[in-house]
Design a protein around this motif. Structure first.
Motif, mmCIF file in Angstrom:
data_model
loop_
_atom_site.group_PDB
_atom_site.id
_atom_site.type_symbol
_atom_site.label_atom_id
_atom_site.label_comp_id
_atom_site.label_asym_id
_atom_site.label_seq_id
_atom_site.Cartn_x
_atom_site.Cartn_y
_atom_site.Cartn_z
ATOM 1 N N LEU A 283 0.776 -1.306 -0.024
ATOM 2 C CA LEU A 283 -0.167 0.202 -0.276
ATOM 3 C C LEU A 283 0.924 1.352 0.152
ATOM 4 O O LEU A 283 0.550 2.185 -0.544
ATOM 5 C CB LEU A 283 -0.765 -0.027 1.373
ATOM 6 N N PHE A 284 2.070 1.211 0.760
ATOM 7 C CA PHE A 284 2.995 2.499 0.690
ATOM 8 C C PHE A 284 3.528 2.601 -0.401
ATOM 9 O O PHE A 284 3.938 3.687 -0.611
ATOM 10 C CB PHE A 284 4.165 2.099 1.860
ATOM 11 N N HIS A 305 -4.563 10.723 -0.676
ATOM 12 C CA HIS A 305 -3.422 10.082 -0.815
ATOM 13 C C HIS A 305 -2.363 10.486 0.265
ATOM 14 O O HIS A 305 -1.807 9.497 0.969
ATOM 15 C CB HIS A 305 -2.884 10.115 -2.131
ATOM 16 N N THR A 306 -2.249 11.606 0.667
ATOM 17 C CA THR A 306 -1.121 11.904 1.476
ATOM 18 C C THR A 306 -1.608 11.615 2.999
ATOM 19 O O THR A 306 -0.767 11.008 3.782
ATOM 20 C CB THR A 306 -1.459 13.709 1.705
ATOM 21 N N GLN A 307 -2.696 11.687 3.345
ATOM 22 C CA GLN A 307 -3.291 11.160 4.639
ATOM 23 C C GLN A 307 -3.148 9.661 4.936
ATOM 24 O O GLN A 307 -2.844 9.082 5.876
ATOM 25 C CB GLN A 307 -4.587 11.725 4.866
ATOM 26 N N TRP A 308 -3.450 9.174 3.790
ATOM 27 C CA TRP A 308 -3.163 7.653 3.475
ATOM 28 C C TRP A 308 -1.899 7.244 3.704
ATOM 29 O O TRP A 308 -1.454 6.262 4.480
ATOM 30 C CB TRP A 308 -3.802 6.899 2.238
ATOM 31 N N LEU A 309 -0.833 7.817 3.244
ATOM 32 C CA LEU A 309 0.521 7.530 3.108
ATOM 33 C C LEU A 309 0.937 7.952 4.681
ATOM 34 O O LEU A 309 1.747 7.212 5.595
ATOM 35 C CB LEU A 309 1.450 8.309 2.334
ATOM 36 N N LEU A 329 10.338 2.613 3.721
ATOM 37 C CA LEU A 329 10.418 4.015 4.439
ATOM 38 C C LEU A 329 11.366 4.905 3.676
ATOM 39 O O LEU A 329 11.220 6.019 3.556
ATOM 40 C CB LEU A 329 10.438 3.881 5.620
ATOM 41 N N GLU A 330 12.519 4.394 3.383
ATOM 42 C CA GLU A 330 13.526 5.079 2.799
ATOM 43 C C GLU A 330 12.844 5.843 1.362
ATOM 44 O O GLU A 330 13.232 6.751 1.038
ATOM 45 C CB GLU A 330 14.815 4.166 2.639
ATOM 46 N N GLN A 331 12.242 5.104 0.797
ATOM 47 C CA GLN A 331 11.679 5.510 -0.436
ATOM 48 C C GLN A 331 10.993 6.882 -0.445
ATOM 49 O O GLN A 331 10.928 7.475 -1.491
ATOM 50 C CB GLN A 331 10.951 4.235 -1.533
#
Length: 359
Positions: A283-284, A305-309, A329-331
């Motif tokens: 999902l990320f 999308h932003t809040q989802w991430l 996470l690094e991505q």
């Protein structure tokens, strides 16, 4: 338009029958008197328990005075519709696997707002076929309406200690909707409570948001934090969220009355896009176009999308450490959104501070 008492009683019976035919689990009818709930609601607002949900306060007393919200209203037709999807992966299995994303069961299918509003509109049209033109307005979690209070008065159930409506025959896995109307229909008797001494929902709440029986501090509620809150999630609460990336069902999962809950008969609420059994990492990786495509027609679409991430970053911060989690996470360490970057940095720090979990 005039209706005799017998005609109104027959009409009420028909409305309930039509409601079942349209897919509702139960229909009840009540008056507009919410005076008993008005002071409780006002105190809840004064305590600040509504958090950033300004809409809970801005309409004044219209929320507790249906006849002021929709002038001419004398009755509320309250309806419930089951939403528990069949064949979804077991909730406890998902929450116990930190690699997976837990999404509240109500959001695994299509957006309930559209489904219920459409069915309530059809029910209203059925009524109009019988009585002619009449005054009405349809609501589904879309206006200043005290849905649980109205449903309780209409005999659909009672307010549980987690503040959700409970039914002896259907638990709590259902949506509520209303038709405000000027038809002087006979009303149904309210039900008494059946929670007794049980505190299961209070005890299990991950963030202890149920601060007292029948009272929730939304500012601590995971559903509020992952859906309603548009800003940063308070750091002390992030570890308590676990892998719940959209909503929280813990209080319902533990409730003894939900052994009577029924699977939905509505295909609209069946699982879509495998959201009952999907990894946080997958999902990320969704870009905004993928999010919009996958979540079109879903209640999740509304958070963006932003809040989802942001939510998934917290889930990844709580996941067991692995090269795959760190890489995911690094991505997004340099994501265009400051909100996402903040939560990614926190998540990476969780792994850096505590080392490889389960190593």
């Amino acid at each position: 338009m005039s209706q005799t008492l017998n005609n109104l009683e027959d009409l009420a019976a028909d409305i309930k029958r039509w409601g079942i035919e349209l897919g509702f689990g139960q229909i009840g009818i009540t008056d507009t008197d919410l005076s008993a709930a008005e002071e409780r609601h006002r105190q809840w607002i004064e305590k600040g328990f509504h958090g950033a949900m300004d809409y809970m306060a801005k309409h004044g007393d219209k929320r507790t005075r249906p006849h002021e919200l929709v002038p001419g209203t004398v009755r509320i037709i309250s309806a419930r519709m089951d939403y528990m999807p069949p064949h979804a992966r077991d909730s406890d299995e998902v929450m116990s696997n930190s690699e997976l994303a837990y999404i509240s069961r109500y959001a695994l299918g299509r957006d309930y707002h559209k489904v219920l509003r459409n069915r309530l509109q059809k029910l209203s049209e059925k009524i109009a076929e019988r009585v002619g033109e009449f005054g009405y307005r349809v609501f589904t979690d879309s206006a200043p309406v005290l849905e649980v209070e109205l449903a309780q008065k209409a005999g659909l159930g009672w307010r549980g200690k987690h503040t959700l409506l409970l039914s002896r025959t259907a638990g709590s896995w259902f949506f509520l909707g209303e038709i405000y109307t000027d038809l002087p229909l006979p009303i149904d008797a309210p039900l008494g409570g059946h929670c007794g001494k049980c505190t299961a929902c209070i005890d299990i709440c991950p963030t202890q948001a149920i601060v007292a029986p029948y009272e929730v501090d939304a500012r601590r509620c995971i559903s509020y934090l992952t859906i309603e809150l548009k800003e940063s999630i308070p750091e002390p609460l992030r570890p308590l969220i676990g892998n719940r990336v959209y909503g929280c069902d813990d209080c319902q999962l533990t409730c003894p009355w939900n052994r009577f809950a029924k699977m939905t008969q509505q295909a609209d609420f069946h699982v879509r896009n495998g959201l009952d059994n999907v990894s946080l990492i997958e999902l990320f990786a969704w870009d905004e176009a993928t999010f919009q495509e996958k979540m079109a027609g879903s209640a999740i679409y509304r958070i963006g999308h932003t809040q989802w991430l942001r939510n998934i970053a917290v889930g990844l911060g709580n996941a067991a450490s692995s090269p795959a989690v760190i890489n995911a996470l690094e991505q997004r360490r340099h994501d265009p959104s400051a909100l996402v970057r903040e939560h990614v940095a926190w998540a990476l720090n969780q792994h850096a501070t505590y080392g490889l979990k389960n190593a």
